[in-house]
Scaffold this motif. Structure first.
Motif, mmCIF file in Angstrom:
data_model
loop_
_atom_site.group_PDB
_atom_site.id
_atom_site.type_symbol
_atom_site.label_atom_id
_atom_site.label_comp_id
_atom_site.label_asym_id
_atom_site.label_seq_id
_atom_site.Cartn_x
_atom_site.Cartn_y
_atom_site.Cartn_z
ATOM 1 N N ILE A 118 62.356 47.235 35.221
ATOM 2 C CA ILE A 118 62.203 47.958 36.485
ATOM 3 C C ILE A 118 63.493 47.916 37.282
ATOM 4 C CG2 ILE A 118 61.020 47.943 38.718
ATOM 5 C CD1 ILE A 118 58.542 46.865 37.230
ATOM 6 N N ARG A 119 64.089 46.723 37.381
ATOM 7 C CA ARG A 119 65.303 46.559 38.177
ATOM 8 C C ARG A 119 66.437 47.430 37.651
ATOM 9 N NH1 ARG A 119 65.076 41.609 38.435
ATOM 10 N NH2 ARG A 119 66.390 40.988 36.671
ATOM 11 N N ARG A 120 66.624 47.447 36.343
ATOM 12 C CA ARG A 120 67.701 48.271 35.774
ATOM 13 C C ARG A 120 67.407 49.756 35.942
ATOM 14 N NH1 ARG A 120 71.875 46.403 33.165
ATOM 15 N NH2 ARG A 120 71.974 44.185 32.656
ATOM 16 N N PHE A 121 66.159 50.130 35.805
ATOM 17 C CA PHE A 121 65.778 51.534 35.974
ATOM 18 C C PHE A 121 66.066 51.994 37.396
ATOM 19 C CE2 PHE A 121 62.492 54.660 37.213
ATOM 20 C CZ PHE A 121 62.826 55.691 36.342
ATOM 21 N N VAL A 122 65.655 51.208 38.380
ATOM 22 C CA VAL A 122 65.860 51.568 39.788
ATOM 23 C C VAL A 122 67.343 51.595 40.131
ATOM 24 C CG1 VAL A 122 65.436 50.854 42.174
ATOM 25 C CG2 VAL A 122 63.593 50.735 40.496
ATOM 26 N N GLN A 123 68.112 50.661 39.587
ATOM 27 C CA GLN A 123 69.544 50.609 39.872
ATOM 28 C C GLN A 123 70.272 51.855 39.406
ATOM 29 O OE1 GLN A 123 70.740 46.952 37.974
ATOM 30 N NE2 GLN A 123 70.254 45.687 39.769
ATOM 31 N N GLY A 124 69.742 52.524 38.394
ATOM 32 C CA GLY A 124 70.389 53.720 37.884
ATOM 33 C C GLY A 124 69.971 55.003 38.573
ATOM 34 N N LEU A 125 68.944 54.931 39.412
ATOM 35 C CA LEU A 125 68.500 56.113 40.144
ATOM 36 C C LEU A 125 69.496 56.482 41.233
ATOM 37 C CD1 LEU A 125 64.740 55.126 40.575
ATOM 38 C CD2 LEU A 125 65.577 57.045 39.201
ATOM 39 N N ASN A 126 69.439 57.725 41.693
ATOM 40 C CA ASN A 126 70.291 58.138 42.807
ATOM 41 C C ASN A 126 69.950 57.326 44.053
ATOM 42 O OD1 ASN A 126 71.586 60.017 41.199
ATOM 43 N ND2 ASN A 126 70.255 61.707 41.807
ATOM 44 N N VAL A 127 70.946 57.177 44.936
ATOM 45 C CA VAL A 127 70.824 56.257 46.066
ATOM 46 C C VAL A 127 69.630 56.574 46.952
ATOM 47 C CG1 VAL A 127 71.958 55.417 48.162
ATOM 48 C CG2 VAL A 127 73.291 55.768 46.075
ATOM 49 N N GLU A 128 69.397 57.851 47.222
ATOM 50 C CA GLU A 128 68.298 58.197 48.123
ATOM 51 C C GLU A 128 66.940 57.794 47.544
ATOM 52 O OE1 GLU A 128 69.525 62.014 45.927
ATOM 53 O OE2 GLU A 128 70.472 60.240 46.825
ATOM 54 N N ILE A 129 66.801 57.849 46.211
ATOM 55 C CA ILE A 129 65.544 57.427 45.590
ATOM 56 C C ILE A 129 65.448 55.904 45.596
ATOM 57 C CG2 ILE A 129 64.102 57.552 43.532
ATOM 58 C CD1 ILE A 129 65.370 60.155 42.799
ATOM 59 N N GLN A 130 66.573 55.243 45.357
ATOM 60 C CA GLN A 130 66.571 53.783 45.436
ATOM 61 C C GLN A 130 66.112 53.318 46.814
ATOM 62 O OE1 GLN A 130 69.946 51.511 43.968
ATOM 63 N NE2 GLN A 130 70.682 53.276 42.815
ATOM 64 N N GLU A 131 66.631 53.957 47.853
ATOM 65 C CA GLU A 131 66.263 53.573 49.217
ATOM 66 C C GLU A 131 64.775 53.812 49.468
ATOM 67 O OE1 GLU A 131 68.901 55.910 51.545
ATOM 68 O OE2 GLU A 131 70.599 54.522 51.333
#
Length: 227
Positions: free
Chosen positions: A169-182
């Motif tokens: 999960i952590r690696r998947f989220v880290q690779g998402l665009n910043v606005e989605i991460q936020e």
């Protein structure tokens, strides 16, 4: 094909609760194993004989993972059915690994299987390239679905980097665009499927907002033309 897949998934859901332990060693569950094997073979899984060609190895593993994603088998059953497709040198190699696992009581997990499989059939330089590609993977201009497809494909060959679901999960989220991460920062993400679903929902909502604003900007122009 869609109807066949739906029936297979429904049947697997009915049988899933009856599957416990290593399917290759559970003598009390022959009927369930035979039926599950029948569903598996309906997908025409390819045979694997080994060899030095990494493209063939990758293609075989991709096909196995596509089938197992549809059937939702346990990890132990995935391993049993994957090695069922081994022939020749690959079968001889697996017999050695299987005997070693039994002696050392090694858990039948997909991570353990993939690690051994990669060590045997993928050159280290290929493994290092895929690992680098996985670490550098970012969503960029891709959709969340497209990014997830590439993420899942590369993670199959780098099991140690996604050893637990939280690491995945952590690696998947880290690779998402910043606005989605936020947007996901405050979300409770217990499973990978939850992370994917929430990311796709945010992407869809953002797309709807963009369409709304685009239409709103065009309205005054349309009014002027009509006047």
């Amino acid at each position: 094909m869609a109807d066949l897949l739906e029936r297979m998934v429904d049947q697997q859901g009915q049988d899933h609760g009856n599957s416990t332990g290593n399917p290759g060693h559970n003598s009390g569950n022959h009927e369930g194993v035979d039926r599950a094997l029948e569903w598996f073979q309906k997908f025409a899984p390819p045979k694997f004989i080994g060899g030095p060609n990494p493209d063939l190895t990758e293609g075989w593993m991709d096909r196995m993972m596509d089938i197992f994603a549809a059937l939702r088998y346990t990890e132990e059953r995935q391993i049993s059915f994957a090695v069922f497709q081994f022939e020749g040198a690959a079968r001889a190699w697996w017999n050695v690994i299987k005997a070693k696992w039994e002696r050392e009581q090694t858990p039948w997990t997909w991570v353990n299987f993939t690690r051994k499989f990669n060590e045997k059939y993928l050159p280290s330089i290929v493994q290092e390239k895929w690992e680098d590609d996985f670490i550098r993977l970012r969503q960029g201009a891709s959709s969340v679905a497209e990014y997830e497809t590439q993420f899942t494909k590369l993670s199959r060959f780098t099991p140690d980097l996604v050893l637990t679901e939280q690491k995945q999960i952590r690696r998947f989220v880290q690779g998402l665009n910043v606005e989605i991460q936020e947007a996901l920062a405050a979300a409770q993400l217990d499973t990978f499927s939850q992370a994917l679903e929430k990311a796709q929902r945010f992407e869809a909502a953002r797309g709807q907002v963009k369409v709304f604003h685009d239409r709103k900007r065009k309205q005054p122009n349309s009014g002027n033309l009509a006047a």
